[in-house]
Design an enzyme around this catalytic site. Sequence first.
Site, short mmCIF file in Angstrom:
data_model
loop_
_atom_site.label_atom_id
_atom_site.label_comp_id
_atom_site.label_asym_id
_atom_site.label_seq_id
_atom_site.Cartn_x
_atom_site.Cartn_y
_atom_site.Cartn_z
CG HIS A 29 -5.49 3.46 1.07
ND1 HIS A 29 -5.12 2.17 0.75
CD2 HIS A 29 -6.80 3.56 0.77
CE1 HIS A 29 -6.17 1.53 0.26
NE2 HIS A 29 -7.20 2.34 0.27
CB SER A 72 -9.51 0.13 0.15
OG SER A 72 -8.82 0.35 -1.04
CG ASP A 113 -2.30 0.57 0.95
OD1 ASP A 113 -2.36 1.79 0.78
OD2 ASP A 113 -3.29 -0.18 0.92
#
Length: 574
Positions: free
Chosen positions: A249, A438, A173
Amino acid sequence: MHRAFALTPLAALLVASAVQATPEAEARLIVRLKADAPVVQARRLAARADAHEVADVAQRRADALGQRLGLTLTAGRALDTRTQVVTARGVNSETLRQRLARDPQVELVAVDRIRRHSRVPNDPIYGNGGGVGPAAGQWYLKPPAGDVRSSINAEGAWDLTTGSSTVVVAVLDTGVRLDHPDLVANLVPGYDMIGAGGGGSVRLAVANDGDLADPDPSDPGDWVSQADVDGGTLGSGCTADSIDDSSWHGTKVAGLIAATADNGVGVAGVGWATKVQPIRVLGKCGGYDSDILVGIKWAVGASVPGLPVNTTPAKVLNLSLGGTGPCTGSTGALYVEAFAEATARNAVAIVAAGNSAGEPVDSPANCTGAIAVAGLRHVGSKVGFSSMGPEVALAAPGGNCVNLNGSCLYPMVTTSNSGTRGPAANTYTYNEAAVGTSFATPLVAGVAALLYARDPSLTAAQVRTALTSTARPFPTSGSGSTVNACPAPVTGTEVLECYCTATTCGAGMLDARAAVASVGAPPPAPPAPATGGGGGGGASHPAWLLGLAFAGLWLNGRRKPGSKRPQVPPPAPR
């Protein structure tokens, strides 16, 4: 919600064989040479070669290819002993791909495209938000109840195992904030893959940390400003649609998997003791296939020329990233190969299906070997943003706000950072609209880690079976008269909320308790042989009787469902 999973080419596709000598044009390809190619035979590259040797051999091979094309090719990273990245100025990627594909020494060539992310311990936010989060708290980890039908019943699974510190989940990520108080105890060393092997000014801008690949996988922020777009520093594929604050994220994904539980701080992850390995493959405006592919291989302990050995290889890979398009051609073949490497090492790759609002599953989730995850609303229907299709293995909560104004009612509450650009104070998402496939994906990854904790001998195929065969059936009613069954996905046609089917959202809704219970506990150690006289007395040996007692306790004395739940203190001020 971040607009995620949009794939942007590195350069606009031009008419076949046309060459545009514009200073902005840069081609970026992944090239695999044939095993018997003279340039490979001339100097072989060892899997454990150091970075200097890798760079030297890769550039010699790039020079040989370039001479035959009449172009100057610059070598990038090596993915294995015969596969590497090459770049060139003054020609676009598709044109160079077509020319290299005709070279008799080339086995495979693919455009190196960009992928993007989408957007019961005593942890105070778990139960009811602790006065600072949503009233539903971490609703997605609790047993299903009332209108909340998609929650995964992690509490039931925790009665069987809360995870193991020997099981590692690699999070490919944006990196992770390594100093977050709810993550620091559950992190193992990772790697920043962005730009390994070089990459120039664009790669340095994408990395956004002042350097390229190194052992520091911390997230420096991935904000994109109007100045970034206007100046072209992030490449032609980064447009005004990408302008946004830093997403943090990877930190959010990591918290859903393994935020430290029962520590009186913040939130709980699916695995209380599970370890997270941050592998940074996404920066500003996304990340390249080559970095992701190398990240997959390195994560599971495979040799990658020029990189150090991963001493804590992962059993589970979480890829909350992707791009539109089928898993075909050379790029698809590379992902299938990488997932096969993971499978061969009994590791599973859990991949987000995408946020294309009911259009087909994104890549690499649609590649063979991936366990693709769709997103659900709290009531169990497909959440509007989720992609769908026959490639999906199962579905899990992805968060949904219900209301159009005010606080989000059913967000995925997790670890985060308060910085809009660079990092600031570590925090949590609270009532922020943290939703997306996600965030459905790390719930499945977290449960997969619990399965390996319960039985370390499981194969990748057995983990997939445990997840899918125990999934609960999708509801077919309860979400309003206008909601219908999900149709087959069509590119370009959005389908928002709909009732999931086996051909659109997979085997069913993730059930953590049922999945973990299905693999059984490791058998007790065999009793020591009897040393006393009197044949036939082994069954009454104290060690054997003790083993039977423990087995009886395990079978008949389990806690009641929900007994291992977060202990919630009185709400504290934010």
